[in-house]
Design a protein around this motif. Structure first.
Motif, PDB file in Angstrom:
ATOM      1  N   ALA A 200      57.991 140.548  52.764  1.00 13.75           N
ATOM      2  CA  ALA A 200      57.525 141.792  53.353  1.00 13.75           C
ATOM      3  C   ALA A 200      56.449 141.439  54.397  1.00 13.75           C
ATOM      4  O   ALA A 200      56.632 142.094  55.453  1.00 13.75           O
ATOM      5  CB  ALA A 200      56.870 142.525  52.104  1.00 13.75           C
ATOM      6  N   ALA A 201      55.606 140.506  54.076  1.00 17.97           N
ATOM      7  CA  ALA A 201      54.576 140.136  55.390  1.00 17.97           C
ATOM      8  C   ALA A 201      55.555 139.578  56.691  1.00 17.97           C
ATOM      9  O   ALA A 201      54.997 140.139  57.552  1.00 17.97           O
ATOM     10  CB  ALA A 201      53.900 138.923  54.940  1.00 17.97           C
ATOM     11  N   ILE A 202      56.434 138.912  56.408  1.00 22.61           N
ATOM     12  CA  ILE A 202      57.399 138.296  57.441  1.00 22.61           C
ATOM     13  C   ILE A 202      57.843 139.569  58.348  1.00 22.61           C
ATOM     14  O   ILE A 202      57.985 139.574  59.317  1.00 22.61           O
ATOM     15  CB  ILE A 202      58.426 137.460  57.126  1.00 22.61           C
ATOM     16  CG1 ILE A 202      57.442 136.118  56.484  1.00 22.61           C
ATOM     17  CG2 ILE A 202      59.257 136.999  58.361  1.00 22.61           C
ATOM     18  CD1 ILE A 202      58.733 135.256  55.824  1.00 22.61           C
ATOM     19  N   VAL A 203      58.451 140.514  57.533  1.00 27.94           N
ATOM     20  CA  VAL A 203      59.351 141.613  58.015  1.00 27.94           C
ATOM     21  C   VAL A 203      58.355 142.514  58.724  1.00 27.94           C
ATOM     22  O   VAL A 203      58.594 143.068  59.854  1.00 27.94           O
ATOM     23  CB  VAL A 203      59.985 142.391  56.941  1.00 27.94           C
ATOM     24  CG1 VAL A 203      60.586 143.475  57.587  1.00 27.94           C
ATOM     25  CG2 VAL A 203      61.329 141.331  56.486  1.00 27.94           C
ATOM     26  N   LEU A 204      57.243 142.716  58.223  1.00 28.04           N
ATOM     27  CA  LEU A 204      56.204 143.889  58.786  1.00 28.04           C
ATOM     28  C   LEU A 204      55.755 142.987  60.042  1.00 28.04           C
ATOM     29  O   LEU A 204      55.308 143.777  60.915  1.00 28.04           O
ATOM     30  CB  LEU A 204      55.129 144.188  57.826  1.00 28.04           C
ATOM     31  CG  LEU A 204      55.583 145.169  56.906  1.00 28.04           C
ATOM     32  CD1 LEU A 204      54.555 145.095  55.745  1.00 28.04           C
ATOM     33  CD2 LEU A 204      55.868 146.318  57.310  1.00 28.04           C
TER      34      LEU A 204
END
Length: 822
Positions: A200-204
């Motif tokens: 999630a951190a990567i995609v955000l």
């Protein structure tokens, strides 16, 4: 049987596909088939996609990432470039350097169609994401720590229909590329809701490189993780996000960081644009060219205060509510509001308050605003045409009112999670791995100091400590000043004692005002910049025949004593050592201004007691001392804001106490209004004190980053060593003041945070940094921060006092020798 065979996701994807098809067909009348100027705004189908392709000469091979000015987020610029390459290389569109205007239009049609296909995929992706993290039917409610069973068709959320069938998407979905960051943000939240936090951190982070609003989504999510999962968990998520954010933009950072900096700087500090309340104020004659900077700074202060309050009070709101809070706050204070921003308003409603009334209100006002904007741009609703231009104003006000209402309701949900209609944090559909984290207790607050049996019992120790510290520190600093003066004098004269060395710089102005008033000839016409209470106090004390200089030093001495005594009691309220806090204040590096005839000591004698009484809930004593601060310095108005916040916190929800606090704060502001009316009579303008600041000292609001850059670049200017060095120190104290603001927010000292934050918004947004170290002296919570860092370690306290004494002595020597010292 049919109902059981069709899942909510399938139906939502089908409905979304049909809606997007209608959206694409609706955009056909606005497609530009031949070279020329677009003038079909009243068709309500305008799009930036083809327009920018032609205006920025992408049809001739220009690359958005290499333009002189970066107009898109870096990754979005790459996506636009890649689409243009596919348009040329794969689909055979004539994208060449020698392309004629007709060929460019032909290529733009292919580019627009290909982009529409990509945005359609993003739209379906967003629907899919909402189906994952939206509300579940009661029978499919997620249990703590359990991932949803995606294979179960009844596990999909029906909230996907709120996106798939939204008239807002039908109205503005193809104006720009906004569906790309929106879809990526949705995917990031879907991953987080299924306990894949690092993904999630990567995609955000990738989403944040395609648009700025996902940055707000990420901030809200990080805060939610910190509140419910702990600081380390939030730090891990934030560091992963930051690393990916930097890596994605690393080629541009290494090649031309200036363009990237200018892009983000322009996003945060833009001037008023269409649709915002700032723009409406501009139309009404109240223009603020640095609206973006002002709004962005106020947003940081406001959200920081709120997050600190949530941390220290142990509130654990839903993830969706916190994200929506940040997104809506950004939208409300933004300097412009494009119609496609309505997609983010819809997104915030879906994740925070997906209720009928909110959805209807948002949909109607967003549609009305979009139609009104097209009428305004076409000229049909402007004051120069026959149309009713007030309809555009009304559309802005209606849309903004609904957004502010939503922001208020979401804020209420955040502050009262136990009353949230959406459900408790345990049923939070966006909770993800936070469901498995046990509730964290609120940080412990210091126990109240037992009150003595009498006034003397309560104040004996503070008064003694204040008297000793004030006398000893004043004696030591004065002695150091005269020893240096006598040692540095090599002429054949006898050493003598005098006070003239303390009449330097602004002290001369204060003494002139005390003797001559605010006439146009006093201080070169710039006397109104100095508020009246300190010169008035000097005049009163000197009335019996005391020299004004001596009277000013005496006023500073007594004021320092009063401020120190109250600082002792205030330190006790916060659980800090009172004696040490006084020492840290009096030995501050710019503590010389508590000795000299300056207004700093009198200001602190008003500000410190005002906060002391405010934190005890005593409105009228707080108002009395607040009035002293307001009448002494302009930043006294920000003391009033901080004191008002503290009184409101302690009065809520008792309406009588709130009303008493409001009346008390109005009374506390009277010195400001009386002074303004006096200036109106004597000098012809209520606000002349602001005008002379600009004319006499070059202080003008220019934006948060402009002042820093101007101050930093003074190294290359034609200045003396004293000026260059003090400007370096200005930057150091600006950084320390920002660190103090973060610390008081972290500790939940809401009143201090409002006071310091509001002061820094103005103080650090000038044409250059000016007297920042002296301004830092007014931030008396520095004493508490130093006390917290030192703790009970005696050796650390000893070394801190030695260091501060040396720095304070340097300040005394520089000031009394006539060198510029802030």
């Amino acid at each position: 049987m049919l109902r059981r065979s069709v899942s909510p996701l399938s139906a939502a994807l089908l409905g979304g596909s049909l809606l997007f098809l209608v959206l694409f067909l609706r955009s056909v009348p606005c497609v530009q088939p031949v070279p020329g100027t677009f003038d079909r705004f009243l068709y309500a189908c305008y799009s930036d996609i083809q327009t920018n392709f032609l205006a920025q000469s992408i049809g001739t091979g220009n690359v958005p990432t290499t333009a002189d000015e970066l107009t898109y987020p870096p990754l979005l610029a790459v996506i636009i470039w890649f689409t243009s390459r596919v348009t040329s290389s794969v689909l055979g569109a004539p994208v060449t350097r020698s392309a004629t205007p007709e060929a460019q239009v032909e290529a733009s049609l292919t580019f627009y169609s290909l982009t529409a296909v990509g945005l359609f995929v993003c739209f379906l992706t967003l629907i899919f994401a909402v189906a994952i993290f939206g509300r579940r039917p009661s029978g499919a409610a997620r249990t703590a720590g359990q991932r949803p069973r995606l294979a179960n068709p009844w596990g999909w959320s029906s909230d996907a229909f709120l996106i798939a069938l939204s008239p807002i998407v039908l109205s503005v979905g193809l104006i720009s590329w906004e569906l790309i960051p929106l879809a990526l943000a949705g995917v990031g939240l879907a991953l987080f809701s299924t306990r894949r936090s690092l993904l999630a951190a990567i995609v955000l982070a990738i989403a944040s490189c395609t648009g700025t609003m996902p940055i707000a989504v990420s901030i809200g999510l990080v805060v939610a993780i910190g509140l419910r999962g702990g600081t380390l968990r939030a730090l891990r998520f934030g560091l992963v996000w930051l690393a990916v954010f930097v890596v994605v933009q690393l080629p541009l950072i290494l090649k031309d960081f200036g363009r990237l900096w200018d892009f983000y700087r322009s996003q945060a500090g833009a001037s008023p644009g269409f649709g915002s309340l700032w723009y409406l104020a501009k139309l009404w004659g109240f223009d603020q060219p640095h609206a973006g900077s002002l709004g962005f700074s106020a947003l940081i202060v406001g959200l920081g205060c709120l997050f600190g309050l949530l941390r220290v009070t142990g509130r654990r709101p839903r993830v969706g509510a916190l994200i929506a809070l940040v997104v809506l706050a950004v939208i409300v204070v933004a300097p412009a509001f494009t119609p496609q921003t309505g997609l983010w308003v819809l997104f915030a409603v879906v994740i925070a308050r997906p209720y009928r009334a909110e959805l209807v209100a948002v949909t109607i006002t967003q549609l009305l605003y979009a139609f009104a904007l097209w009428g305004w741009l076409d000229g049909a609703l402007t004051s120069t045409q026959s149309g009713h231009y007030w309809l555009y104003w009304l559309a802005i006000l209606a849309r903004a009112a609904v957004e502010i209402y939503l922001l208020a309701r979401v804020l209420w949900d955040v502050l009262h999670p136990e009353r949230d209609r959406f459900g408790s944090v345990w049923s939070d559909p966006l909770g993800g791995e936070l469901h498995a984290v046990a509730p964290r207790p609120a940080p412990a607050r210091p126990a109240p100091v037992p009150a003595g049996k009498s006034f003397l019992g309560r104040w004996r120790a503070p008064l003694i400590a204040a008297a000793i510290a004030t006398f000893v520190s004043r004696f030591a600093l004065v002695l150091a000043a005269y020893c240096i003066e006598w040692l540095m004098t090599t002429d054949q004269v006898k050493p003598k004692f005098g006070w003239d060395a303390w009449a330097r710089w602004d002290a001369l102005h204060f003494l002139s005002i005390a003797e001559s008033g605010y006439g146009p000839e006093v201080v070169g016409g710039n006397a109104p910049a100095f508020f009246p209470f300190f010169p008035l106090a000097v005049r009163v004390v000197s009335a019996p025949g005391i020299e004004p200089l001596h009277a000013g030093i005496l006023v500073s001495f007594v004021s320092t004593f009063v401020a120190s005594a109250y600082l002792y009691r205030l330190a006790q309220l916060h659980g800090f050592d009172g004696d040490r806090s006084i020492v840290y204040l009096l030995l501050f590096p710019t503590g010389v201004f508590l000795v000299a005839p300056y207004s700093e000591a009198l200001f602190l004698a008003g500000a410190v007691p005002a906060f002391y009484y405010a934190q005890r809930g005593r409105a009228w004593p707080a108002a009395l001392f607040t009035a002293i601060a307001v009448g002494t310095r302009t930043v006294g108005l920000f003391v009033l804001l901080g004191v008002a916040v503290e009184l409101a916190r302690r009065a809520w929800p008792h309406w009588r106490r709130l009303a008493s606090a409001v009346v008390a704060m109005v009374a506390a502001s009277l010195p400001f209004w009386i002074y303004g009316l006096y200036l109106q009579r004597e000098r012809g303008s209520f606000w002349i004190f602001m005008q002379v600041q600009k004319e006499g000292w070059g202080r003008d609001f220019t934006g948060f980053t402009d002042g820093f850059l101007t101050t930093w670049n003074t190294w290359a200017g034609d200045y003396g060593a004293n000026i260059v060095f003090t400007w370096r120190v200005e930057i150091v104290f600006a950084a320390l003041s920002l660190a103090l603001m973060v610390w008081v927010m972290w500790r939940g000292y809401l009143g201090y945070a409002v006071y310091i934050g509001a002061t820094l918004i103005i103080g650090l947004s000038n044409a250059w940094y000016y007297s920042t170290p002296r301004l830092a002296l007014a931030f008396f919570p520095f004493a508490f921060m130093i006390a917290a860092l030192v703790g009970k370690r005696e050796r650390a306290h000893t070394y801190t006092v030695l260091t501060m004494t040396a720095l304070a002595t340097v300040g005394v020597v520089a000031y009394t020798r006539g060198a510029w010292f802030f």
